[in-house]
Design an enzyme around this catalytic site. Structure first.
Site, mmCIF file in Angstrom:
data_model
loop_
_atom_site.group_PDB
_atom_site.id
_atom_site.type_symbol
_atom_site.label_atom_id
_atom_site.label_comp_id
_atom_site.label_asym_id
_atom_site.label_seq_id
_atom_site.Cartn_x
_atom_site.Cartn_y
_atom_site.Cartn_z
ATOM 1 N N CYS A 165 13.257 -2.540 3.514
ATOM 2 C CA CYS A 165 13.227 -2.824 2.088
ATOM 3 C C CYS A 165 14.379 -3.722 1.602
ATOM 4 C CB CYS A 165 13.150 -1.501 1.325
ATOM 5 S SG CYS A 165 12.411 -1.684 -0.303
ATOM 6 N N HIS A 171 9.819 3.109 3.883
ATOM 7 C CA HIS A 171 10.778 4.208 3.950
ATOM 8 C C HIS A 171 10.036 5.408 4.523
ATOM 9 C CE1 HIS A 171 13.573 2.084 1.286
ATOM 10 N NE2 HIS A 171 12.536 1.755 0.561
#
Ligand code: GLN
Length: 240
Positions: free
Chosen positions: A95, A192
């Protein structure tokens, strides 16, 4: 096998470590130990000196503010990271650091956060946040399961390949149906979760590359992944 060791470096754990990204380090450490290796885990934060010997590099996600905080320091170690990527050192960046391994992240507020350009990607912040469970299909790693939460939408250039194709969720952006990017042994992803506990094939890829770089070959006895497989079954049935 005794005496063989692998060093994992986590980038910016103080500022870039949200949604359990540290779990990726724990998974690599435990699997390497199960495979019979000693493991050193190092942290690199803003202002630290970059270690000489590193076998795997891990980076996590962060808020836009965290990304601004590390930006100048990241630019200073960018040439070293690129050199290591060209030496086939395996890396996994999630990310926020995925975005900054690219050319830049232009936030939804119009601020441009420069990246190191190791990955041929560009990221533009949008008003819609992309949040929820994700399933990605990839030729090399099978189904990859995770969770995304980002405003940035990432567009891939010619020098990278996507990590896989989106089955559920958004991934890189709302248009292309792709998730993540790959250059040499560097993998960038929005997932994630953490990503590695639910995706041991990805963990073992990083381990295999690191051990092969250092010791020439990676021999492994299979690890019983029954619990992981149960967790994957449940995770893959979750709604978006
Ligand atoms: N701040 C970035 C974004 O919103 C990265 C978010 C993250 O790392 N979860 O796109």
């Amino acid at each position: 096998m005794t005496g063989r060791s692998i060093t994992i470096l986590q980038l910016y754990p103080l500022d870039m470590n949200i949604y359990g990204d540290y779990g990726n380090v724990l998974v690599l450490k435990r699997r390497l130990q199960w495979y019979g290796y000693e493991v050193n885990v190092l942290a690199y934060n803003v202002g630290d000196s970059f270690p000489d010997d590193v076998d795997i590099i891990i980076g996590g996600g962060g808020q836009d503010s965290g990304q601004v905080k590390i930006q100048a320091d990241l630019m200073s170690i960018g040439p070293r990271l690129k050199q290591l990527a060209d030496q086939n050192v395996p890396m996994l960046v999630i990310c926020g650091l995925y975005q900054l391994f690219g050319k830049f992240f232009k936030t939804a507020d119009g601020e441009v956060i420069q990246g190191i350009g190791l990955l041929d990607i560009e990221t533009y912040g949008k008003s819609e946040r992309l949040i929820g469970n994700v399933i990605v299909t990839s030729e090399q790693f099978g189904d990859i399961i995770g969770y995304e939460n980002h405003s940035g939408q990432t567009y891939l250039g010619d020098d990278v390949k996507p990590l896989g194709e989106i089955q559920l969720g958004a991934g890189n952006n709302t248009e292309s149906n792709t998730e993540g990017a790959r250059y040499n042994n560097v993998i960038g992803s929005y997932l994630h979760g953490s990503i590695l506990p639910k995706n041991p094939k990805l963990a073992d890829f990083l381990i295999d590359r690191a051990v092969t770089n250092k010791y020439g070959v990676f021999y492994s006895e299979p690890i019983g992944d029954n619990f992981v497989n149960e967790a994957r079954k449940i995770a893959s049935k979750r709604p978006r």
